[in-house]
Design a protein around this motif. Structure first.
Motif, PDB file in Angstrom:
ATOM      1  N   PRO C  26       0.812  -1.221   0.000  1.00 41.16           N
ATOM      2  CA  PRO C  26       0.000   0.000   0.000  1.00 41.16           C
ATOM      3  C   PRO C  26       0.846   1.272   0.000  1.00 41.16           C
ATOM      4  CG  PRO C  26      -0.947  -1.600   1.519  1.00 41.16           C
ATOM      5  CD  PRO C  26       0.370  -2.170   1.064  1.00 41.16           C
ATOM      6  N   LEU C  27       1.935   1.290   0.749  1.00 42.49           N
ATOM      7  CA  LEU C  27       2.745   2.507   0.836  1.00 42.49           C
ATOM      8  C   LEU C  27       3.318   2.896  -0.525  1.00 42.49           C
ATOM      9  CD1 LEU C  27       4.086   4.740   2.522  1.00 42.49           C
ATOM     10  CD2 LEU C  27       5.897   3.098   3.116  1.00 42.49           C
ATOM     11  N   ARG C  30       0.520   4.120  -2.717  1.00 38.41           N
ATOM     12  CA  ARG C  30       0.099   5.467  -2.325  1.00 38.41           C
ATOM     13  C   ARG C  30       1.063   6.519  -2.893  1.00 38.41           C
ATOM     14  NH1 ARG C  30      -2.328   9.759  -2.051  1.00 38.41           N
ATOM     15  NH2 ARG C  30      -1.620  11.278  -0.534  1.00 38.41           N
ATOM     16  N   ILE C  31       2.352   6.234  -2.811  1.00 39.02           N
ATOM     17  CA  ILE C  31       3.343   7.199  -3.300  1.00 39.02           C
ATOM     18  C   ILE C  31       3.269   7.292  -4.828  1.00 39.02           C
ATOM     19  CG2 ILE C  31       5.833   7.674  -3.460  1.00 39.02           C
ATOM     20  CD1 ILE C  31       6.078   6.597  -0.570  1.00 39.02           C
ATOM     21  N   TRP C  71      -6.702  -5.506  -2.104  1.00 35.24           N
ATOM     22  CA  TRP C  71      -7.709  -4.751  -1.360  1.00 35.24           C
ATOM     23  C   TRP C  71      -7.054  -3.620  -0.562  1.00 35.24           C
ATOM     24  CZ3 TRP C  71     -12.734  -3.896   0.061  1.00 35.24           C
ATOM     25  CH2 TRP C  71     -12.966  -3.366   1.323  1.00 35.24           C
ATOM     26  N   ARG C  72      -5.972  -3.936   0.126  1.00 33.58           N
ATOM     27  CA  ARG C  72      -5.302  -2.919   0.941  1.00 33.58           C
ATOM     28  C   ARG C  72      -4.634  -1.853   0.071  1.00 33.58           C
ATOM     29  NH1 ARG C  72      -1.376  -4.800   3.597  1.00 33.58           N
ATOM     30  NH2 ARG C  72      -1.352  -6.986   2.966  1.00 33.58           N
ATOM     31  N   ARG C  75      -7.465   0.567  -1.385  1.00 31.79           N
ATOM     32  CA  ARG C  75      -8.117   1.539  -0.518  1.00 31.79           C
ATOM     33  C   ARG C  75      -7.257   2.773  -0.247  1.00 31.79           C
ATOM     34  NH1 ARG C  75      -8.742  -1.282   5.467  1.00 31.79           N
ATOM     35  NH2 ARG C  75      -6.571  -1.895   5.680  1.00 31.79           N
ATOM     36  N   VAL C  76      -5.969   2.723  -0.562  1.00 32.57           N
ATOM     37  CA  VAL C  76      -5.155   3.932  -0.382  1.00 32.57           C
ATOM     38  C   VAL C  76      -4.698   4.552  -1.701  1.00 32.57           C
ATOM     39  CG1 VAL C  76      -4.332   3.185   1.878  1.00 32.57           C
ATOM     40  CG2 VAL C  76      -2.943   2.694  -0.144  1.00 32.57           C
ATOM     41  N   ASN C  78      -5.719   5.437  -5.719  1.00 30.83           N
ATOM     42  CA  ASN C  78      -6.761   5.536  -6.739  1.00 30.83           C
ATOM     43  C   ASN C  78      -6.117   5.442  -8.118  1.00 30.83           C
ATOM     44  OD1 ASN C  78      -9.334   5.802  -7.606  1.00 30.83           O
ATOM     45  ND2 ASN C  78      -9.488   8.002  -7.217  1.00 30.83           N
ATOM     46  N   ASP C 276       0.410  10.772   4.168  1.00 28.71           N
ATOM     47  CA  ASP C 276      -0.745  10.435   5.023  1.00 28.71           C
ATOM     48  C   ASP C 276      -1.959  11.333   4.748  1.00 28.71           C
ATOM     49  OD1 ASP C 276      -0.608  12.758   6.659  1.00 28.71           O
ATOM     50  OD2 ASP C 276       0.838  11.820   7.968  1.00 28.71           O
TER      51      ASP C 276
ATOM     52  N   ALA D  50       1.736   3.989   6.939  1.00 30.38           N
ATOM     53  CA  ALA D  50       2.213   3.043   5.933  1.00 30.38           C
ATOM     54  C   ALA D  50       1.114   2.124   5.440  1.00 30.38           C
ATOM     55  CB  ALA D  50       3.361   2.208   6.505  1.00 30.38           C
ATOM     56  N   ALA D  53      -2.410   5.170   4.959  1.00 29.82           N
ATOM     57  CA  ALA D  53      -2.240   6.528   4.433  1.00 29.82           C
ATOM     58  C   ALA D  53      -3.191   7.512   5.102  1.00 29.82           C
ATOM     59  CB  ALA D  53      -2.394   6.553   2.909  1.00 29.82           C
ATOM     60  N   VAL D  54      -3.358   7.374   6.396  1.00 30.90           N
ATOM     61  CA  VAL D  54      -4.168   8.332   7.156  1.00 30.90           C
ATOM     62  C   VAL D  54      -3.321   8.953   8.263  1.00 30.90           C
ATOM     63  CG1 VAL D  54      -6.379   7.166   6.723  1.00 30.90           C
ATOM     64  CG2 VAL D  54      -5.045   6.564   8.769  1.00 30.90           C
TER      65      VAL D  54
END
Lengths: 291, 291, 291, 291
Positions: C26-27, C30-31, C71-72, C75-76, C78, C276, D50, D53-54
């Protein structure tokens, strides 16, 4: 070393045979716990049916499904849980992971069977009739025992050898499995009744877990004790009754029936409150919530 | 835009009132799907009871529990799922996450209520009687609508205002909630029967979902159509019957009763096979498995 | 039909080749999202390494691991996510479940490879060199396409045929895979460079996704466009750099080094806040939180 | 009683202060384990950043997120894990569930703080500056200790009282927390350096865990021993370095840089293989896989 696992070991060492509650989900496990059952058995079949709506005959589920289910069961039911891990998720490498995750999910005992997982729906052959070699299974059971993080977790060698193989081969397997670190033998059927059990017991000193014990044997505690039949499984009436109740209810409502008509087939308010532990949480609140 | 969500919107636009199956877990949702129910309602209470064995009166569960449950329901049941998200998991920031995760878990509609979550077990006060301000709830509903990734997901404004507040205040809330992006109003009770429904409908043009519709209203389709009562909820007989069946079965066995005695309270082999989709998988195999 | 999936289809139809961010958790997803990457590729290998600490060479993980990870990630981040589903979790029956769960986990595209999953660590043979028959794979790809609940999900036929088989056999496979409902072909290597790509493109009109594109080809956009190379994968430098950073940091501290000494290898406070989503949540609060 | 928990207790009883690895996900925990770290600390902040992302400043995550993360960490890292459970998920009722699930997820120690969880982003006030009453926190800590299924799990009372309150009040809290069943005190900052630590130690005989120990104290082992400072936390350089590495890598690639240019910032093939335990699985295969 969890209390449940210690307790399970005491049950295996007991003079009498202990029945296991045939549960299939957190709700049934919670109710078994309420009723004072010491041991719960999660069979592979009903675990798959109730949680995934997939058949047991082909591998539509995997070990992560089982781990997740055991985790959700453990958090609501403080019982000794026997998990049926089918063939263990693959070879001995996979078993390493399976055992550690099931332990973490709180189970007391893990059944690993010596069957070959079918890739197709069986015709005349059943889910349990194709077997891997004795050598391969011995490796898998040794791996399972070695993989434990908690030495009190019990590895159960499950085998339909007595049903599928000539007697001498079957007993040879049971003998071999007994020297792997497995600490119980699970027989998913005893075609020849007493004879099968006596033969198995002569082949191994390990406690036996038996599914489908004939009625006359259930009550012959001397025989069971003499042959170390320590745990007996009871088929799946609980799942079957839950399905019928849910089906009947939703069928009635779908057909336009009034909810009120279903009143006397429902649990009492008191029973419902017991399931959700209302009183336990109230006591907890009384004792610990200060604001 | 999922097919289930499109279908749910067509149901909200229909000339008749559609009942929702009162499900509580994947098994009951699967059986509802088999029986041809179009809409399933997952109430917060039974979702918590069956999956976590915790009461509904205090927040012992969280939004991740609900998301996980909806995910497991969606993967076995191809229905329009209405999820009761209680107060949405906190403030409008939390709702952002709740809505996105519930959407990802496949729900068609998300109920968010205007109640204040109690930190203690209520004495005289019920789970739904303490309310947050209208302004706060308007912010939460606007947030819920804005947080959607799929514009076809329906946000349902649930309110016990008609039960808890003076009529004019209650209607003022319903009016305000109707201009937030919420696309249905859920009434968890209609104390004054027809009068409540007519008043609500005059306050809003949105479709109404009603729990506890009196019997005479259930059959008055002209009244329901005139007031846009589009969905009705049916209480929890299904959960109650499942609990009783599981309890009776495990009680019988615990008391030493024979499993055979429970035969006629169990689902038939045919029904059990329908639940686990054996035929569907066999057709799939026939069509696609080549080795 | 999700926006991400529609967007992914527009990328496949574009005149230019789009690189995919090599993410693993996820991290990193996200980045990638923050940096404006449109497409993220989750390779099987790094997904297993980072999340389970298991090798890729034997099946120590299963489809539920992949589904949970997707899934994880979804959710972070898009983004359009391409999930490498290895061989799909078993036969065509298993693929039915795999595809539906990965769809529910938000992926835009699912790669399914025609390799035989090894039960042992390979000696000279690699993870991808043993292949199932063309017929079996055609059945699996047809099943994958048929299993989709969302017709915009893209099934990607991955094959190392060009590396492992004689050219004519390889092209025969690619041709066959193109008529299954799969909508892109993924080549995990192009040994013969341009020749492989041209041959593949002559065998199929589908868009190509290529791993390990030689540098001279990366910049030859006319060639890539002419041969419909629509997506290129970039190896795993991101995972490799994350591992080194974590290792260096924990090694330094373990050896008694001061945390302060690591200052200039850390992200700025500003970058950390961007990860975050602090500002996004603050705006959300500003807009929707009323108390 | 797990081995990790027993080991953690021996660390708390040791003559020296033990540093804890600042991990944030399974990968960093796995690498800490490889490097021989005995104790890992999962801070709330980086766990949320991580994995979700919140931000940490408002409750965008819940206890199920933490439980899931600890579970995924425990299955790849055989270390003593200290989980920062923030305020425990609510009141003393919620703590009952939090403690049991975190135990099941394999943690050795659970930190519970006496702060009031903000519903809004703070202006001048920080995440930890609003506190609940001493009495409420005493109830929560007593509940946490009582909820344990494994008596070797350590409840850690975390408090910023020394930073936020007058000294006498702060010490009064520490004294009170020491008689609840909590078995360590965690100080997330020591503004007054030695004076704070000495005062805390005079107020309680419990081992202290300290974040932000000044450099001169880190090396004064006599002082640390005299005041029972048993564990020290090291800030978040590891997370900061991982973010920078991932960001730099994806930025470089996004800007069209060649993957090859990133070579010397990546882990070696040998290190990567160590992370995924290739050798361990090979030995396991050698020993147990028989076919």
């Amino acid at each position: 070393m969890s209390k449940a696992r210690e307790h399970f070991r005491s049950i295996l060492a007991r003079a009498t045979c202990t029945p296991a509650a045939p549960i299939f989900d957190p709700l049934s496990a919670r109710i078994a716990d309420m009723l004072g059952w010491e041991v719960c058995k999660l069979s592979g079949s009903v675990g798959k049916f109730a949680n995934l709506a997939v058949p047991d005959s082909v591998p539509m589920s995997n070990m992560s499904d089982l781990v997740d289910l055991c985790w959700r069961i453990s958090r609501v039911a403080n019982v000794c849980l026997i998990a049926d891990a089918d063939e263990g998720g693959g070879n001995a490498l996979n078993i390493m992971r399976t055992v550690r995750e099931l332990e973490a999910a709180g189970v007391s005992a893990i059944e690993i069977e010596d069957n070959l997982v079918p890739r197709r729906f069986g015709g005349s052959t059943s889910r349990h009739s194709l077997m891997i070699s004795k050598e391969e299974q011995v490796g898998k059971l040794r791996a399972a025992a070695a993989a434990r993080r908690d030495p009190t977790t019990v590895i159960v060698a499950r085998t339909s050898a007595l049903t599928e193989l000539p007697l001498d081969e079957a007993l040879d397997r049971i003998r071999a499995y007994s020297h792997t670190g497995a600490e119980a033998i699970m027989l998913p059927g005893v075609r020849r009744g007493r004879a099968d059990i006596e033969a198995a017991h002569q082949a191994t000193n390990l406690p036996l877990c038996v599914l489908g014990l004939p009625l006359d044997l259930v009550n012959d505690s001397a025989f069971l004790a003499a042959n170390r039949v320590q745990i007996r499984f009871l088929g799946q009436p609980t799942y079957g009754m839950a399905v019928k109740a849910i089906y009947d209810s939703l069928k009635h409502l779908k057909d336009g029936g009034a909810p009120e008509k279903l009143m006397d087939r429902q649990a009492s308010a008191e029973l419902l409150r017991a399931v959700d532990r209302t009183e336990e949480f109230k006591e907890w609140e009384q004792e610990y919530v200060r604001e």
